[in-house]
Motif scaffolding. Structure first.
Motif, PDB file in Angstrom:
ATOM      1  N   GLU A 298       0.823  -1.212   0.000  1.00 27.71           N
ATOM      2  CA  GLU A 298       0.000   0.000   0.000  1.00 27.71           C
ATOM      3  C   GLU A 298       0.855   1.260   0.000  1.00 27.71           C
ATOM      4  N   ARG A 299       2.106   1.132   0.458  1.00 27.45           N
ATOM      5  CA  ARG A 299       3.011   2.286   0.471  1.00 27.45           C
ATOM      6  C   ARG A 299       3.882   2.360  -0.788  1.00 27.45           C
ATOM      7  N   LEU A 300       4.179   1.193  -1.391  1.00 27.78           N
ATOM      8  CA  LEU A 300       5.097   1.186  -2.528  1.00 27.78           C
ATOM      9  C   LEU A 300       4.401   1.396  -3.878  1.00 27.78           C
ATOM     10  N   HIS A 301       3.106   1.104  -3.974  1.00 30.40           N
ATOM     11  CA  HIS A 301       2.346   1.264  -5.220  1.00 30.40           C
ATOM     12  C   HIS A 301       3.041   0.568  -6.395  1.00 30.40           C
ATOM     13  N   PRO A 302       3.229  -0.738  -6.332  1.00 32.72           N
ATOM     14  CA  PRO A 302       3.990  -1.404  -7.407  1.00 32.72           C
ATOM     15  C   PRO A 302       3.304  -1.304  -8.775  1.00 32.72           C
TER      16      PRO A 302
END
Length: 723
Positions: A298-302
């Motif tokens: 949710e933090r890295l937005h792959p």
């Protein structure tokens, strides 16, 4: 920063980085520093004293300030240790007499009289409502004035500070030692590694960084400096993300991931992509930490970075959209079908996992052929197993009783302990003996072959630190399971704590147990005197810091065991207070002195752990009448409030029984293996030292040892663990 690094070096090595500055006549200031150090049980080596004497007085004075502060902090002498009873250990009243005195003073107090009378009418009185209970009734200076000077004794501790190399060289050496440690570090050592990595992460590196937690902290600094990341598993990336969010790199506690900058997100995703592209099978590591991966996604937005498709696979596995079977899962399927040989064949590709599973594999094996297959596989892959795992398995096999029904003690990586009955079937003697011989042979092969091995016998019963979590930072602290002699007539425990924001009450107690682990008696705030000792009085609030003491005359203590403990009665826990530590002193009966005398401190350790009851160590009287300490470093869950020695004495006794019965691998074991290949082996108990370089094993580096010697003391005992 320079002084901070110098203090760190002193704590880790008892070496003072060679001070630099203009030449001059610093002899007088150097001797004054030496005298000040001796007053707290330290002294300068002859070489260090000579070096300081050739520097300017100003340089020596500046060096003295930070050196004394580092030493006094290490001892616990950087704070004021007051006692509730000013004359402690003299004139400590009987418990009921003291309580009656507090009630009388409350009845004489116009503001407290009515409330006290109302409580007395009900038959239940809260001591904490009495104005004179739980708070110091005198100043620290008034307490000092009530005590005579400490009389010097031959048994007082004297620790030598040696001359080190330059600050840069010592910092690099400390970084390499911690970064390359073969065993996990404790919390304080990890914090020191983080600081050292800022200076060393872009310089020389150890040959290997086997502990993944260490790698995460180093990667954090390398990321900040724009250096390449050291990644070879997906979990390396997860640990790094935890470090960037000031979370738990051990992955034991959940981390609340912070919003990450775009460059950091790109670096983490690119690293993940490289790992999976090189070895797609490493996706099997993801399910073990499925929830943290989903939160990190949710933090890295792959999805915003299609150029790294392999990184996206990691999060697909975490969400359950893509399957990745782990080796452990496949081995479990074999075991569920009672296919022991199949499980062994799978696990040989992961030798460490095979060794950790040996006990289960041998228990589940139904035939001699299956047992032979397990042992043969272990013998074959032993050269590929880490030294720490080999030693852990060797210790396990040594303690593996043939009989069932014994108690089994579990201690997790944070020191929380519990006991259960051991209902496992035995591991048969033939297999245990074959495995033990294989491990011994492999460890002997890996250990250095010293030309001259010099051993101080006092170090032989120190347990091997197979994990840094088996100990805490401090002075004279030994790993869990170590045994050390107790020499002295008076044993005095102390605890200090300073609350962060809430009223906090720590209670120091000592439980006395009989040989069969039944309770004999105790000393605490509910039993101030008796059994050859005195309690210094209950302090219930510590906004400016507070101390409690227990004084014991060892020849008058009944029973077989003394178990000091620190109970959190109310307020903040050990991990929440601003500062807390425990220790003990040893004195001769006629030494007198203040309640806290740094020269007599034998051990001081930080109290930082889970639970509400701390058990730092226990003391056992041997059949020869002499007392010995066994180091525990344990924490019990306790209750949210009102923990007392009376309430946990059964669980403490049960736990102690299991710990005392367990035999830990000690320095003696590795010293015996090294002695098999050494040209010369010498037991050294003082006196002259060899003129040649030696491999020295001891509690402290002796003065006069050849400078090219390899020195192993408890401070760097992890260096003895083979890679």
């Amino acid at each position: 920063m320079g002084h901070g690094l110098a203090s760190l070096i002193i704590r880790h090595t008892h070496r003072l980085p060679a001070p630099t500055g203009p030449a001059g006549d610093g002899a007088v200031a150097a001797r004054q520093l030496d005298a000040a150090l001796m007053s707290v049980g330290f002294k300068l080596s002859a070489e260090l004293l000579a070096h300081l004497s050739e520097l300017s007085e100003g340089t020596v004075v500046d060096t003295a300030a930070h050196t004394l502060h580092a030493v006094r902090t290490r001892l616990g002498d950087h704070v004021e240790h007051n006692a509730y009873f000013r004359d402690f250990p003299a004139h400590v009243p009987a418990t009921l007499d003291f309580w009656m005195q507090c009630i009388a003073e409350a009845l004489a107090d116009d503001t407290a009289r009515a409330g006290t009378l109302a409580q007395l009418r009900t038959g239940v009185l809260d001591l904490l409502t009495l104005p004179s209970y739980g708070n110091y009734q005198h100043t620290y200076a008034e307490m000092l004035a009530a005590h005579d000077e400490l009389i010097a004794a031959a048994g007082d501790r004297m620790t030598v500070l040696h001359l080190g190399g330059s600050l840069a060289d010592e910092t690099t050496a400390a970084y390499l030692a911690l970064a390359g440690s073969s065993t996990p570090l404790g919390d304080d050592d990890r914090n020191d590694l983080r600081l050292l990595a800022e200076h060393g992460a872009s310089g020389p590196q150890p040959e290997a960084i086997p502990v993944r937690e260490n790698r995460a902290l180093i990667n954090q600094v390398r990321l900040e400096k724009g250096a390449d990341l050291l990644l070879d598993t997906v979990t390396d990336v997860l640990r790094l993300a935890c470090a960037l969010s000031d979370g738990d790199v051990t992955l034991l506690e959940p981390t609340r991931f912070r919003a990450l900058s775009r460059p950091v997100r790109r670096a983490l995703l690119a690293g993940l992509d490289r790992v999976i592209a090189a070895s797609p099978a490493k996706l099997a590591d993801v399910p073990a930490h499925r929830e943290p991966w989903k939160r990190l996604g949710e933090r890295l937005h792959p999805h915003e970075y299609p150029r790294w498709p392999h990184a996206a696979e990691v999060f697909a596995v975490a969400r359950g959209e893509q399957r990745a079977r782990s080796l452990a899962g496949r081995a479990e399927e074999c075991l569920a079908m009672h296919n022991i040989v199949g499980a062994v064949e799978l696990l040989t590709s992961a030798p460490g996992k095979l060794f950790r599973a040996l006990d289960r594999l041998l228990r589940d094996a139904l035939t001699q052929a299956e047992r032979d297959a397990v042992v043969a596989a272990a013998e074959r892959v032993a050269p590929q197993v880490s030294g720490r795992v080999l030693l852990a398995v060797r210790e396990h096999l040594h303690n593996r009783a043939e009989e069932t029904g014994e108690r089994r003690v579990f201690v997790n990586r944070r020191g929380r302990a519990w006991v259960t009955a051991d209902a496992r079937p035995p591991v048969l003697p033939a297999e245990r003996e074959r495995l033990t011989a294989a491990v011994d042979a492999e460890l002997r092969r890996r250990l250095p072959t010293p030309r001259h091995l010099l051993i101080d016998p006092a170090v032989l019963d120190v347990a091997l630190p197979l994990s840094g979590k088996a100990t805490t930072s401090g002075l004279g602290v030994l790993p869990r399971g170590s045994i050390s002699p107790v020499e002295g007539e008076l044993l005095r425990f102390f605890v200090y704590w300073k609350q962060t924001s809430r009223t906090t009450d720590f209670d120091l107690s000592a439980l006395m147990l009989n040989a069969d682990y039944s309770t004999h008696s105790w000393l605490s705030y509910t039993a101030l005197t008796g059994v050859g000792g005195e309690h210094s009085g209950d302090i219930t609030d510590a906004p400016d810091g507070a101390s409690e003491f227990i004084n014991l005359r060892l020849d008058a203590v009944p029973g077989t065991f003394i178990v000091p403990q620190v109970n959190v009665f109310s307020g903040e826990g050990f991990d929440e207070v601003e500062e807390s530590f425990f220790g003990f002193m040893l004195r001769d009966a006629e030494q007198r002195g203040r309640p806290f005398e740094p020269r007599t401190v034998r051990m001081k350790s930080e109290l930082r752990g889970p639970g509400r009851v701390a058990l730092p160590l226990a003391f056992q009287r041997g059949t020869d009448g002499r007392w010995r300490a066994k180091w525990l470093h344990l924490y019990l869950t306790g209750t949210p409030t009102s923990n007392q020695v009376e309430g946990n004495r059964v669980s403490v006794a049960t736990l102690l029984r299991g710990i005392v019965a367990r035999e830990y691998l000690t320095v003696r074991y590795l010293a015996d293996l090294m002695a098999d290949s050494a040209t010369t082996v010498t037991r050294w108990e003082g006196g002259s030292l060899p003129d040649e370089p030696v491999t020295y094993l001891g509690l402290e580096r002796p003065e006069g040892l050849h400078p090219d010697s390899q020195v192993i003391t408890p401070g760097n005992l992890r260096d003895l663990i083979p890679a």
